[in-house]
Scaffold this active site. Sequence first.
Site, PDB file in Angstrom:
ATOM      1  N   SER A   1       0.857  -1.190   0.000  1.00 58.87           N
ATOM      2  CA  SER A   1       0.000   0.000   0.000  1.00 58.87           C
ATOM      3  C   SER A   1       0.884   1.227   0.000  1.00 58.87           C
ATOM      4  O   SER A   1       2.078   1.133   0.198  1.00 58.87           O
ATOM      5  CB  SER A   1      -0.816   0.062   1.277  1.00 58.87           C
ATOM      6  OG  SER A   1      -1.366  -1.152   1.567  1.00 58.87           O
TER       7      SER A   1
ATOM      8  N   ARG B   1     -10.190   8.442   2.212  1.00 63.67           N
ATOM      9  CA  ARG B   1     -10.363   7.159   2.920  1.00 63.67           C
ATOM     10  C   ARG B   1     -11.682   7.056   3.663  1.00 63.67           C
ATOM     11  O   ARG B   1     -12.230   8.057   4.128  1.00 63.67           O
ATOM     12  CB  ARG B   1      -9.262   7.020   3.976  1.00 63.67           C
ATOM     13  CG  ARG B   1      -7.872   6.891   3.437  1.00 63.67           C
ATOM     14  CD  ARG B   1      -7.571   5.455   3.094  1.00 63.67           C
ATOM     15  NE  ARG B   1      -6.173   5.312   2.747  1.00 63.67           N
ATOM     16  CZ  ARG B   1      -5.492   4.183   2.872  1.00 63.67           C
ATOM     17  NH1 ARG B   1      -6.072   3.101   3.327  1.00 63.67           N
ATOM     18  NH2 ARG B   1      -4.227   4.129   2.504  1.00 63.67           N
TER      19      ARG B   1
ATOM     20  N   LYS C   1      -5.757  -4.904  -1.942  1.00 63.10           N
ATOM     21  CA  LYS C   1      -6.102  -5.832  -0.851  1.00 63.10           C
ATOM     22  C   LYS C   1      -7.531  -5.584  -0.355  1.00 63.10           C
ATOM     23  O   LYS C   1      -8.320  -6.506  -0.226  1.00 63.10           O
ATOM     24  CB  LYS C   1      -5.128  -5.674   0.342  1.00 63.10           C
ATOM     25  CG  LYS C   1      -3.699  -6.057   0.034  1.00 63.10           C
ATOM     26  CD  LYS C   1      -2.801  -5.944   1.251  1.00 63.10           C
ATOM     27  CE  LYS C   1      -2.674  -4.550   1.789  1.00 63.10           C
ATOM     28  NZ  LYS C   1      -2.108  -3.571   0.849  1.00 63.10           N
ATOM     29  N   THR C   2      -7.850  -4.314  -0.109  1.00 64.58           N
ATOM     30  CA  THR C   2      -9.185  -4.007   0.424  1.00 64.58           C
ATOM     31  C   THR C   2     -10.251  -4.274  -0.635  1.00 64.58           C
ATOM     32  O   THR C   2     -11.252  -4.962  -0.376  1.00 64.58           O
ATOM     33  CB  THR C   2      -9.250  -2.525   0.871  1.00 64.58           C
ATOM     34  OG1 THR C   2      -8.220  -2.300   1.827  1.00 64.58           O
ATOM     35  CG2 THR C   2     -10.591  -2.189   1.484  1.00 64.58           C
TER      36      THR C   2
ATOM     37  N   ASP D   1      -6.553  -5.990   5.629  1.00 64.90           N
ATOM     38  CA  ASP D   1      -5.198  -5.418   5.608  1.00 64.90           C
ATOM     39  C   ASP D   1      -4.146  -6.086   6.497  1.00 64.90           C
ATOM     40  O   ASP D   1      -2.980  -6.101   6.133  1.00 64.90           O
ATOM     41  CB  ASP D   1      -5.307  -3.943   6.009  1.00 64.90           C
ATOM     42  CG  ASP D   1      -4.092  -3.123   5.619  1.00 64.90           C
ATOM     43  OD1 ASP D   1      -3.592  -3.305   4.489  1.00 64.90           O
ATOM     44  OD2 ASP D   1      -3.637  -2.311   6.425  1.00 64.90           O
TER      45      ASP D   1
HETATM   46  N1  LIG Z   1      -8.900  -3.924 -11.094  1.00 61.31           N
HETATM   47  C1  LIG Z   1      -8.725  -3.394  -9.888  1.00 61.31           C
HETATM   48  N2  LIG Z   1      -8.404  -4.176  -8.841  1.00 61.31           N
HETATM   49  C2  LIG Z   1      -8.212  -3.626  -7.633  1.00 61.31           C
HETATM   50  N3  LIG Z   1      -8.318  -2.309  -7.354  1.00 61.31           N
HETATM   51  C3  LIG Z   1      -8.680  -1.500  -8.363  1.00 61.31           C
HETATM   52  C4  LIG Z   1      -8.904  -1.978  -9.672  1.00 61.31           C
HETATM   53  N4  LIG Z   1      -9.224  -0.939 -10.449  1.00 61.31           N
HETATM   54  C5  LIG Z   1      -9.198   0.152  -9.676  1.00 61.31           C
HETATM   55  N5  LIG Z   1      -8.885  -0.152  -8.415  1.00 61.31           N
HETATM   56  C6  LIG Z   1      -8.770   0.833  -7.333  1.00 61.31           C
HETATM   57  O1  LIG Z   1      -7.443   0.739  -6.782  1.00 61.31           O
HETATM   58  C7  LIG Z   1      -7.479   0.976  -5.387  1.00 61.31           C
HETATM   59  C8  LIG Z   1      -6.971  -0.243  -4.638  1.00 61.31           C
HETATM   60  O2  LIG Z   1      -6.858   0.109  -3.282  1.00 61.31           O
HETATM   61  P1  LIG Z   1      -6.947  -0.870  -2.058  1.00 61.31           P
HETATM   62  O3  LIG Z   1      -7.827  -2.031  -2.349  1.00 61.31           O
HETATM   63  O4  LIG Z   1      -7.285  -0.044  -0.868  1.00 61.31           O
HETATM   64  O5  LIG Z   1      -5.427  -1.319  -1.966  1.00 61.31           O
HETATM   65  P2  LIG Z   1      -4.659  -1.908  -0.707  1.00 61.31           P
HETATM   66  O6  LIG Z   1      -5.689  -2.442   0.233  1.00 61.31           O
HETATM   67  O7  LIG Z   1      -3.782  -2.970  -1.294  1.00 61.31           O
HETATM   68  O8  LIG Z   1      -3.887  -0.769  -0.128  1.00 61.31           O
HETATM   69  C9  LIG Z   1      -8.931   1.280  -5.023  1.00 61.31           C
HETATM   70  O9  LIG Z   1      -9.107   2.675  -5.038  1.00 61.31           O
HETATM   71  C10 LIG Z   1      -9.723   0.601  -6.169  1.00 61.31           C
HETATM   72  O10 LIG Z   1     -10.967   1.203  -6.412  1.00 61.31           O
HETATM   73  C1  LIG Z   2      -2.973   3.062   6.309  1.00 59.40           C
HETATM   74  C2  LIG Z   2      -2.267   2.807   5.245  1.00 59.40           C
HETATM   75  O1  LIG Z   2      -2.194   1.557   4.704  1.00 59.40           O
HETATM   76  P1  LIG Z   2      -3.176   0.821   3.695  1.00 59.40           P
HETATM   77  O2  LIG Z   2      -2.999   1.533   2.395  1.00 59.40           O
HETATM   78  O3  LIG Z   2      -2.684  -0.579   3.705  1.00 59.40           O
HETATM   79  O4  LIG Z   2      -4.580   0.949   4.195  1.00 59.40           O
HETATM   80  C3  LIG Z   2      -1.497   3.841   4.582  1.00 59.40           C
HETATM   81  O5  LIG Z   2      -0.650   3.460   3.761  1.00 59.40           O
HETATM   82  O6  LIG Z   2      -1.682   5.015   4.864  1.00 59.40           O
END
Ligand SMILES: Nc1ncnc2c1ncn2[C@@H]1O[C@H](COP(=O)(O)OP(=O)(O)O)[C@@H](O)[C@H]1O
Ligand SMILES: C=C(OP(=O)(O)O)C(=O)O
Length: 417
Positions: free
Chosen positions: A226, A357, A260-261, A275
């Site tokens: 992230s 967020r 991941k989310t 996470d």
């Molecule tokens: N194909 C995709 N797969 C996953 N995320 C995507 C995709 N396309 C766009 N996104 C965007 O990318 C971001 C991924 O963030 P998130 O899931 O929070 O990542 P992490 O949890 O790994 O930090 C989100 O804003 C999501 O809407």
């Molecule tokens: C809280 C954080 O981690 P994550 O993107 O995994 O939610 C961040 O990077 O600010």
Amino acid sequence: MHNNTSSGHYNDAELYEQAIRYEKGSFITSTGALATLSGAKTGRSPRDKRIVNDETTAEELWWGKGSPNIEMDEQTFMVNRERAVDYLNSLDKVFVNDQFLNWDPEHQIKVRIVSARAYHSLFMHNMCIRPTAEEVETFGTPDFTIYNAGQFPCNRYTHYMTSSTSIDINLARKEMVILGTQYAGEMKKGLFSLMHYLMPKRQILSLHSGCNMGKDGDVALFFGLSGKIGLVKHGAATCLLLLPELSFPRSVHCFLGTGKTTLSTDRNRLLIGDDEHCWSENGISNIEGGCYAKCIDLSMEKEPDIWNAIKFGTVLENVVFDEHTREVDYSDKSVTGSLHARKLFDGIAGAAAENTRAAYPIEYIPNAKLPCVGPHPKNVILLACDAFGVLPPVSKLTLPQTMYHFISGYTALVRTL
Ligand SMILES: Nc1ncnc2c1ncn2[C@@H]1O[C@H](COP(=O)(O)OP(=O)(O)O)[C@@H](O)[C@H]1O
Ligand SMILES: C=C(OP(=O)(O)O)C(=O)O
């Protein structure tokens, strides 16, 4: 705390009232979430995060070239601690959260968070595991305490300080001090650092991963870095193919997160966590009690469960909304794409940290698996964002290949400029 400072546990409604009354930029949105601002810092400050290097940690932690651990000494920690506690004591009231980490009862950790802002208290209420009323009464001494005085800066002339922000962890004292940043994610990621220290000592793997489970009990882990900025050309990202109904913007684009989310929150599977997890002999357990979703360009069509989780109790950080209708414009990145954010990313052309967020309790996701535990994983997915397009969109790796890519950090974003 000081006698003149009242400290206490507040419920969600009281925290809303406190935030709206006293914290500039706090409002209720049309769906009932608490929208608020984190100030100049809209993302984490990894270069200002320090760990006390003492007799024990000198041996136990990785220091020096290549290590992400930035050191400070005990004396400097105490200077910053005093500064934070003095600041908190100067206030009429502070907020206290007594909560738990880790859904595995055998390895649960008790944490206390003392903070100046109602927003921070509500955030941690959502992100940590919530105790019952009885558990609050019998909480006792916490295993770890955070003093969050984020509105107040550290002194830049203090040894080790390189800016007015410092996030300091003292593992011997079991304390963390926050000065000069109000970004709430520092608290949850600070506790995650603690878990990375404590859990491996118990032969438990602490994992930066999302996790969900199929109806037949098959658990999947989603690894991915992230907080990295990336320039991704359309079609070049592996995760695109894992979830084709979502799409990255057409041209070169900057974003955070590998998914991941987004990918663990799946209508067809039970969500264990988005996470932070522990993998022990007992199986998988979520460390947290909530999710912290990125909401840039969030839509009902693409991510319905996250969209619907944004309701009363949810903290919405740094989003922009209509003054009258209070409808959030999730495409607006003007708060997190601030001058500060651009500076943070070293002046990459057009870069903006799109870090709006939403923090909500995990039970706001309808198919959350409560308690958030599951059996040993069946599938491990490494999410990569390969802007060069070298990696095939989806690859099935052998065990040595998986180990190689995991250890070499290839789940991070690889970018072009
Ligand atoms: N194909 C995709 N797969 C996953 N995320 C995507 C995709 N396309 C766009 N996104 C965007 O990318 C971001 C991924 O963030 P998130 O899931 O929070 O990542 P992490 O949890 O790994 O930090 C989100 O804003 C999501 O809407
Ligand atoms: C809280 C954080 O981690 P994550 O993107 O995994 O939610 C961040 O990077 O600010």
